[in-house]
Each structure stands twice: as structure tokens, then as C-alpha cells.
Motif scaffolding. Structure first.
Motif, short mmCIF file in Angstrom:
data_model
loop_
_atom_site.label_atom_id
_atom_site.label_comp_id
_atom_site.label_asym_id
_atom_site.label_seq_id
_atom_site.Cartn_x
_atom_site.Cartn_y
_atom_site.Cartn_z
N THR A 15 1.42 -1.08 0.21
CA THR A 15 0.52 0.13 -0.13
C THR A 15 0.93 1.31 0.06
OG1 THR A 15 -1.70 -1.04 1.18
CG2 THR A 15 -2.06 1.44 1.39
N ARG A 44 -9.82 -2.34 4.60
CA ARG A 44 -9.44 -2.82 3.82
C ARG A 44 -7.18 -2.46 3.42
NH1 ARG A 44 -12.94 -0.14 -0.75
NH2 ARG A 44 -14.84 -1.15 -0.62
N GLY A 48 -4.83 -5.67 3.61
CA GLY A 48 -3.59 -5.44 2.30
C GLY A 48 -2.39 -5.05 3.21
N GLU A 51 -2.63 -9.09 4.08
CA GLU A 51 -1.81 -9.67 2.94
C GLU A 51 -0.56 -9.62 2.76
OE1 GLU A 51 -2.30 -13.13 -0.28
OE2 GLU A 51 -3.93 -12.73 1.97
N HIS A 52 -0.06 -8.93 2.22
CA HIS A 52 1.45 -8.10 2.34
C HIS A 52 1.78 -9.28 3.20
CE1 HIS A 52 4.86 -6.41 0.83
NE2 HIS A 52 5.31 -5.91 1.99
#
Length: 144
Positions: A15, A44, A48, A51-52
Motif C-alpha cells: 500500500t 481495506r 492489504g 496479506e502483504h
């Protein structure tokens, strides 16, 4: 007003990288005045970042030399699931050492992305394939 957290995890989130290429000024404003985001934006962003981090940990775990592709098992169980790991171990310790194993692996890598797309597009396909993959996992774990 909430101040931005310092990066203590040892990596830069995707991000933040995307923001830098999108709006450098936004990063400066966030740093000076704090981050203002809606609940949806925060959720969100957190998703993210999670997940990263998962991807980062998986990359560290397997290293760049290990082939971690296991498309169907990853779709059915998840990339870090024990079933997925058992199938990877079977590939790396048994299949890779046989000529026919190399042929199977090559065919699998050619066909499995299409199978995953079918699973994603048609949920009933998952219910057809998963019992078969479960059976394979059981056989592999007994022989492992």
C-alpha cells in the motif's frame, strides 16, 4: 487525529509503495497531520497489510530458490495450510526425483491454473475436486 505508525515489521507495505507512486504529497500530509480514513478504507488497508505480511512470511519461509507453486491446493486449503505443505513436500522429495514425476509436475503447472479458474468461477467444481485432493493428501501423508 491519529499519527502514522512507524514501520517496525522490517518491510514496506505494498500500500505504501503504491501510495508513493500515486500521491507523494498524500504521504507528506499524512506524516504531518495524521491519517484521515473512513472505516472501510481502514479495513481495506489492514486487510492489504495482513496479506502483504503473509506473502512476505511465505517468501522468507520458502526462499527464492524453492518452488512454492501448488495452485489447486492453495486455492482449496490456503498457501500456508498443512495440506498444501504436505503436497509440496511430496513434490519436492518424491516426484522431482523421477522422470515421470517431472512430466507430471510440468503437466500440472500447465493445467492447474485453468482448474483454479474453474473452481473460482463455479463453486460446485470445488465440491467435485476437493474430495479427490483430500484423498491424495491422505495417501501422500501416509507415505511421507
Amino acid at each position: 487525529m491519529r499519527a502514522m505508525k512507524k514501520n517496525t515489521k522490517g518491510f514496506i507495505s505494498a500500500t505504501k509503495i503504491a501510495q508513493r507512486s500515486f500521491c507523494e504529497k498524500q504521504l507528506v500530509l499524512d506524516q504531518q497531520y495524521g491519517r484521515h480514513e473512513t472505516d472501510v478504507q481502514r479495513q481495506r488497508r489492514e486487510r492489504g497489510e495482513e496479506e502483504h505480511l503473509r506473502h512476505h512470511l511465505e517468501a522468507q519461509r520458502y526462499g527464492s530458490r524453492r518452488d512454492s507453486r501448488c495452485f489447486i491446493a492453495t486455492e482449496l486449503y490456503g498457501p500456508l495450510a498443512k495440506e498444501t505443505e504436505q503436497l509440496r513436500q511430496f513434490r519436492d522429495s518424491f516426484l522431482i526425483n523421477r522422470i515421470w514425476g517431472h512430466l507430471f509436475i510440468s503437466a500440472y503447472y500447465e493445467l492447474s491454473p485453468s482448474i483454479v479458474r474453474l473452481i473460482q468461477a463455479y463453486p460446485f467444481v470445488r465440491s467435485l475436486i476437493k474430495p479427490f485432493i483430500n484423498w491424495i493428501v491422505k495417501k501422500v501423508s501416509r507415505n511421507g
